[in-house]
Design a protein around this motif. Structure first.
Motif, PDB file in Angstrom:
ATOM      1  N   PRO A   1       0.836  -1.199   0.000  1.00 57.49           N
ATOM      2  CA  PRO A   1       0.000   0.000   0.000  1.00 57.49           C
ATOM      3  C   PRO A   1       0.868   1.244   0.000  1.00 57.49           C
ATOM      4  O   PRO A   1       1.994   1.224   0.478  1.00 57.49           O
ATOM      5  N   SER A   2       0.321   2.276  -0.548  1.00 54.92           N
ATOM      6  CA  SER A   2       1.066   3.533  -0.584  1.00 54.92           C
ATOM      7  C   SER A   2       1.108   4.129   0.808  1.00 54.92           C
ATOM      8  O   SER A   2       0.315   3.779   1.683  1.00 54.92           O
ATOM      9  N   GLU A   3       2.050   4.976   1.046  1.00 52.84           N
ATOM     10  CA  GLU A   3       2.151   5.644   2.339  1.00 52.84           C
ATOM     11  C   GLU A   3       0.859   6.356   2.682  1.00 52.84           C
ATOM     12  O   GLU A   3       0.407   6.368   3.811  1.00 52.84           O
ATOM     13  N   ALA A   4       0.243   6.924   1.628  1.00 53.02           N
ATOM     14  CA  ALA A   4      -0.986   7.685   1.880  1.00 53.02           C
ATOM     15  C   ALA A   4      -2.105   6.790   2.369  1.00 53.02           C
ATOM     16  O   ALA A   4      -2.942   7.200   3.164  1.00 53.02           O
ATOM     17  N   ALA A   5      -2.083   5.515   1.898  1.00 54.92           N
ATOM     18  CA  ALA A   5      -3.166   4.605   2.279  1.00 54.92           C
ATOM     19  C   ALA A   5      -2.902   3.974   3.637  1.00 54.92           C
ATOM     20  O   ALA A   5      -3.760   3.318   4.196  1.00 54.92           O
ATOM     21  N   THR A   6      -1.704   4.096   4.162  1.00 61.58           N
ATOM     22  CA  THR A   6      -1.366   3.505   5.460  1.00 61.58           C
ATOM     23  C   THR A   6      -1.157   4.622   6.474  1.00 61.58           C
ATOM     24  O   THR A   6      -0.167   5.343   6.414  1.00 61.58           O
ATOM     25  N   PRO A   7      -2.073   4.768   7.401  1.00 64.42           N
ATOM     26  CA  PRO A   7      -1.949   5.867   8.356  1.00 64.42           C
ATOM     27  C   PRO A   7      -0.615   5.840   9.090  1.00 64.42           C
ATOM     28  O   PRO A   7      -0.006   6.856   9.320  1.00 64.42           O
ATOM     29  N   ASP A   8      -0.177   4.656   9.492  1.00 62.80           N
ATOM     30  CA  ASP A   8       1.096   4.561  10.189  1.00 62.80           C
ATOM     31  C   ASP A   8       1.732   3.243   9.783  1.00 62.80           C
ATOM     32  O   ASP A   8       1.387   2.176  10.290  1.00 62.80           O
ATOM     33  N   ALA A   9       2.633   3.325   8.838  1.00 59.80           N
ATOM     34  CA  ALA A   9       3.224   2.110   8.298  1.00 59.80           C
ATOM     35  C   ALA A   9       4.027   1.359   9.340  1.00 59.80           C
ATOM     36  O   ALA A   9       4.317   0.184   9.185  1.00 59.80           O
ATOM     37  N   ARG A  10       4.418   2.010  10.435  1.00 59.26           N
ATOM     38  CA  ARG A  10       5.215   1.336  11.453  1.00 59.26           C
ATOM     39  C   ARG A  10       4.352   0.535  12.412  1.00 59.26           C
ATOM     40  O   ARG A  10       4.843  -0.218  13.221  1.00 59.26           O
ATOM     41  N   THR A  11       3.044   0.746  12.345  1.00 63.04           N
ATOM     42  CA  THR A  11       2.152   0.073  13.275  1.00 63.04           C
ATOM     43  C   THR A  11       1.979  -1.384  12.899  1.00 63.04           C
ATOM     44  O   THR A  11       1.605  -1.704  11.785  1.00 63.04           O
ATOM     45  N   LYS A  12       2.269  -2.283  13.854  1.00 65.67           N
ATOM     46  CA  LYS A  12       2.081  -3.717  13.616  1.00 65.67           C
ATOM     47  C   LYS A  12       0.833  -4.158  14.376  1.00 65.67           C
ATOM     48  O   LYS A  12       0.712  -3.873  15.567  1.00 65.67           O
ATOM     49  N   PRO A  13      -0.080  -4.825  13.701  1.00 66.74           N
ATOM     50  CA  PRO A  13      -1.300  -5.227  14.408  1.00 66.74           C
ATOM     51  C   PRO A  13      -0.984  -6.140  15.575  1.00 66.74           C
ATOM     52  O   PRO A  13      -0.117  -6.996  15.500  1.00 66.74           O
ATOM     53  N   GLN A  14      -1.692  -5.959  16.662  1.00 62.84           N
ATOM     54  CA  GLN A  14      -1.508  -6.818  17.823  1.00 62.84           C
ATOM     55  C   GLN A  14      -2.182  -8.155  17.570  1.00 62.84           C
ATOM     56  O   GLN A  14      -3.161  -8.244  16.832  1.00 62.84           O
ATOM     57  N   SER A  15      -1.667  -9.186  18.198  1.00 60.21           N
ATOM     58  CA  SER A  15      -2.338 -10.478  18.115  1.00 60.21           C
ATOM     59  C   SER A  15      -3.661 -10.370  18.871  1.00 60.21           C
ATOM     60  O   SER A  15      -3.833  -9.516  19.739  1.00 60.21           O
ATOM     61  N   THR A  16      -4.561 -11.281  18.518  1.00 57.46           N
ATOM     62  CA  THR A  16      -5.864 -11.270  19.190  1.00 57.46           C
ATOM     63  C   THR A  16      -5.693 -11.450  20.693  1.00 57.46           C
ATOM     64  O   THR A  16      -6.316 -10.749  21.490  1.00 57.46           O
ATOM     65  N   MET A  17      -4.811 -12.381  21.074  1.00 56.64           N
ATOM     66  CA  MET A  17      -4.636 -12.638  22.502  1.00 56.64           C
ATOM     67  C   MET A  17      -4.125 -11.395  23.225  1.00 56.64           C
ATOM     68  O   MET A  17      -4.626 -11.007  24.265  1.00 56.64           O
ATOM     69  N   ARG A  18      -3.137 -10.725  22.620  1.00 55.71           N
ATOM     70  CA  ARG A  18      -2.572  -9.536  23.257  1.00 55.71           C
ATOM     71  C   ARG A  18      -3.640  -8.452  23.406  1.00 55.71           C
ATOM     72  O   ARG A  18      -3.743  -7.771  24.416  1.00 55.71           O
ATOM     73  N   ARG A  19      -4.433  -8.298  22.347  1.00 58.79           N
ATOM     74  CA  ARG A  19      -5.445  -7.235  22.337  1.00 58.79           C
ATOM     75  C   ARG A  19      -6.504  -7.475  23.403  1.00 58.79           C
ATOM     76  O   ARG A  19      -6.862  -6.572  24.154  1.00 58.79           O
ATOM     77  N   VAL A  20      -6.983  -8.708  23.476  1.00 53.94           N
ATOM     78  CA  VAL A  20      -8.071  -8.949  24.426  1.00 53.94           C
ATOM     79  C   VAL A  20      -7.582  -9.034  25.867  1.00 53.94           C
ATOM     80  O   VAL A  20      -8.300  -8.654  26.784  1.00 53.94           O
ATOM     81  N   ILE A  21      -6.352  -9.516  26.056  1.00 56.45           N
ATOM     82  CA  ILE A  21      -5.799  -9.474  27.417  1.00 56.45           C
ATOM     83  C   ILE A  21      -5.698  -8.021  27.857  1.00 56.45           C
ATOM     84  O   ILE A  21      -6.070  -7.649  28.975  1.00 56.45           O
ATOM     85  N   GLY A  22      -5.238  -7.191  26.936  1.00 55.99           N
ATOM     86  CA  GLY A  22      -5.144  -5.771  27.246  1.00 55.99           C
ATOM     87  C   GLY A  22      -6.492  -5.168  27.600  1.00 55.99           C
ATOM     88  O   GLY A  22      -6.613  -4.406  28.566  1.00 55.99           O
ATOM     89  N   ALA A  23      -7.505  -5.536  26.831  1.00 51.51           N
ATOM     90  CA  ALA A  23      -8.842  -4.989  27.087  1.00 51.51           C
ATOM     91  C   ALA A  23      -9.366  -5.440  28.443  1.00 51.51           C
ATOM     92  O   ALA A  23      -9.933  -4.649  29.214  1.00 51.51           O
ATOM     93  N   ALA A  24      -9.174  -6.721  28.752  1.00 52.68           N
ATOM     94  CA  ALA A  24      -9.684  -7.252  30.026  1.00 52.68           C
ATOM     95  C   ALA A  24      -8.940  -6.630  31.206  1.00 52.68           C
ATOM     96  O   ALA A  24      -9.548  -6.270  32.219  1.00 52.68           O
ATOM     97  N   MET A  25      -7.627  -6.497  31.067  1.00 54.38           N
ATOM     98  CA  MET A  25      -6.855  -5.925  32.167  1.00 54.38           C
ATOM     99  C   MET A  25      -7.176  -4.442  32.343  1.00 54.38           C
ATOM    100  O   MET A  25      -7.266  -3.935  33.462  1.00 54.38           O
ATOM    101  N   ALA A  26      -7.355  -3.729  31.219  1.00 53.53           N
ATOM    102  CA  ALA A  26      -7.696  -2.304  31.309  1.00 53.53           C
ATOM    103  C   ALA A  26      -9.031  -2.137  32.025  1.00 53.53           C
ATOM    104  O   ALA A  26      -9.194  -1.261  32.877  1.00 53.53           O
ATOM    105  N   ARG A  27      -9.953  -3.004  31.687  1.00 55.34           N
ATOM    106  CA  ARG A  27     -11.275  -2.903  32.322  1.00 55.34           C
ATOM    107  C   ARG A  27     -11.189  -3.231  33.817  1.00 55.34           C
ATOM    108  O   ARG A  27     -11.816  -2.569  34.644  1.00 55.34           O
ATOM    109  N   SER A  28     -10.402  -4.247  34.143  1.00 55.57           N
ATOM    110  CA  SER A  28     -10.256  -4.598  35.558  1.00 55.57           C
ATOM    111  C   SER A  28      -9.625  -3.444  36.329  1.00 55.57           C
ATOM    112  O   SER A  28     -10.094  -3.064  37.404  1.00 55.57           O
ATOM    113  N   LYS A  29      -8.572  -2.872  35.759  1.00 51.64           N
ATOM    114  CA  LYS A  29      -7.910  -1.757  36.434  1.00 51.64           C
ATOM    115  C   LYS A  29      -8.842  -0.552  36.568  1.00 51.64           C
ATOM    116  O   LYS A  29      -8.798   0.194  37.540  1.00 51.64           O
TER     117      LYS A  29
END
Lengths: 437, 86
Positions: free
Chosen positions: A197-225
């Motif tokens: 994709p072109s730079e214009a189409a990628t808001p932040d080319a350095r951003t790597k998607p988080q794994s599902t497990m990492r994302r949901v653990i983060g969500a659950a822990m954020a909510r608990s905190k």
């Protein structure tokens, strides 16, 4: 006799980080008699392959989801005809599915606190994430779907394949039953790269998607905190006598039966919960009444990232040898697959340790809706005053994170103090080897 | 007692290590490196490794010697001494 009286068996949620699962295979066939707690299916999630248990005794009536299908949490997988109905029902039709395959004997007592039609998840994640409502009317059973697209693979291999763009169907697996392992991916060519994709189409080319497990653990822990008013207590404990006892025992035992120090902490926590039962509870949205059974969860880091906290059922009733065997088996299955749904859902308080990583103390986040978690640090030699003299002793820092809606510091301190007393009890060698009444 | 060569012991150790860390590339393992650090192996994994070596080779590694089997070179030397390997 009506189909409406059949009990649906939904895809359980095994924690706040699970949104869906893929049915790997059925372990029993329609027409089989099943007992509550029997393993009935294998499901693959980001946490590996888990064994689902049946929560109603009766007859395995009908399959709804076929091997290879990925379905959302709450989706009905099959129906069970409860035993009371079975006694009056016509003979079950001949099984059309393959003969059941042998499965390992249960390693723990089936749960006794769950209602038959409620998946364990319902008690694990209230309020954390909406769970799809369970079907109340029977949908027509769909024709079995082909499972040609399903590939048995380890969670790590699946993640690596996704990151590298490798089609798992093209990989020859070397694991159990042909499962694709991460090592099998080493010499596999990547799928053709899509156009960059072109730079214009990628808001932040350095951003790597988080794994599902990492994302949901983060969500659950954020909510608990965010929602659980944590408070923390710490306690330094001299574990010299306990370690000396373990070392002496281990000298006499073969490697397969030896104790790990970690199990002593699980043992002491479970027994202390009997004295302070307020911490053996789950927040139900309004209160957290003490639960009748003690199922201590054990946080286990997974190879490749992420963690799980399966529970040892009736932890407080086990003598140390039995508890060590259960702990060892649980950790083994957590890392290599084969955890059971009840183990993932029934925890009433969790113990977590980072001592292996050199951490001296930690302030863990409560695994809501549980109301407390115990952190165990590294055992280190420290100067310690004993009988008026400074001596070197092995000391461990225990921490407790507790929910202030449920308990105050005074009672929580009593719990942590009891854990410490148990670990320093000169009669440890006597009490640890006996099953609690 | 079965006679083992050092190559046999090396192969046995690596095979059991591979069961614990199936994703690791053991062909590039530094034989002097501590596998606990190199392969992210925890104390329960070490206990599992010792148990597996006991079952496979018949060598009971006492708890005080666990640290001696946490490198490939160290483990081969230790096991060879215990077994009288060639």
């Amino acid at each position: 006799m009506s189909d409406a009286e059949l009990v649906p068996m939904p895809m359980p949620s095994l924690g706040a980080d699970m949104e869906s699962g893929t049915l790997v295979k059925w372990l029993r066939a329609p027409g089989d008699r099943v007992e509550r707690g029997d393993p009935i299916a294998e499901v693959e999630t980001d946490k590996g392959i888990l064994v689902i248990e049946v929560f109603t005794s009766g007859t395995f009536e009908r399959v709804v989801v076929s091997p290879g299908e990925k379905v959302a949490v709450g989706t009905v997988l099959a129906y069970v005809r409860p035993r009371a109905e079975v006694d009056h029902a016509p003979a079950a039709p001949p099984a059309s599915a393959p003969a059941p395959v042998p499965v390992p004997a249960p390693v723990s007592t089936p749960p006794t606190t769950l209602t038959p039609v409620t998946p364990p998840s319902a008690t694990l994640t209230p309020g954390l994430r909406p769970t799809p409502a369970l079907a109340t009317a029977l949908p027509p059973a769909p024709a079995p779907r082909a499972s040609a697209t399903f590939v048995r693979a380890s969670g790590l291999a699946r993640r690596l394949a996704g990151e590298k763009g490798i089609d798992l169907r093209a990989v020859r697996g070397s694991g159990p039953e042909g499962a694709v392992l991460a090592t099998d991916l080493a010499n596999v060519a990547r799928a053709p790269e899509p156009p960059a994709p072109s730079e214009a189409a990628t808001p932040d080319a350095r951003t790597k998607p988080q794994s599902t497990m990492r994302r949901v653990i983060g969500a659950a822990m954020a909510r608990s905190k965010r929602e659980v008013p944590h408070f923390y207590l710490g306690h330094s404990v001299d574990v010299g006598a306990a370690l000396a006892w373990l070392a002496a025992e281990n000298e006499k035992l073969p490697p397969a039966s030896r104790y790990a120090p970690a199990v002593l902490f699980v043992w002491a926590v479970a027994r202390a919960l009997r004295k302070v039962p307020e911490l053996n509870a789950r927040w139900d949205g309004d209160a957290a009444p003490p639960l009748p059974d003690v199922h201590v969860g054990c946080a286990v880091a997974l190879r490749g990232g992420g963690l799980v906290a399966p529970a040892i059922h009736h932890t407080d009733r086990k003598a140390l040898p039995e508890l060590m065997a259960a702990f060892r088996d649980l950790v083994e299955r957590a890392k290599r697959g084969g955890l059971r749904t009840s183990e993932m859902a029934d925890g009433t308080l969790t113990v977590t340790s980072l001592g292996d990583r050199g951490v001296e103390w930690l302030l863990p986040i409560i695994f809501a809706p549980q109301v407390a978690i115990v952190g165990v640090g590294r055992i280190t030699e420290r100067p310690w005053v004993r009988d008026g003299t400074v001596v070197a002793r092995p000391i461990v820092e225990l921490t407790l994170a507790a929910d202030h809606r449920v308990i105050d510091g005074h009672r929580a301190a009593s719990f942590l103090g009891t854990v410490g007393e148990l670990l320093q009890d000169p009669a440890l060698s006597l009490v640890a080897s006996k099953e609690a009444p | 007692m079965t006679a083992y060569s050092r190559d046999d012991l090396r192969a046995a150790y690596l095979a059991e290590l591979a069961r614990i860390a199936p994703e690791a590339d053991l062909s590039s393992l530094d034989p002097a490196a501590d596998v606990r650090e190199e392969l992210d192996i925890d104390s329960m994994d070490v206990l599992h490794l010792v148990t597996a070596l006991h079952a496979r080779l018949g060598v009971d590694v006492p708890e005080r010697d666990y640290v001696r089997v946490t490198t490939l070179d160290g483990a081969v030397a230790y096991l060879a001494t215990r077994l009288g390997a060639t």
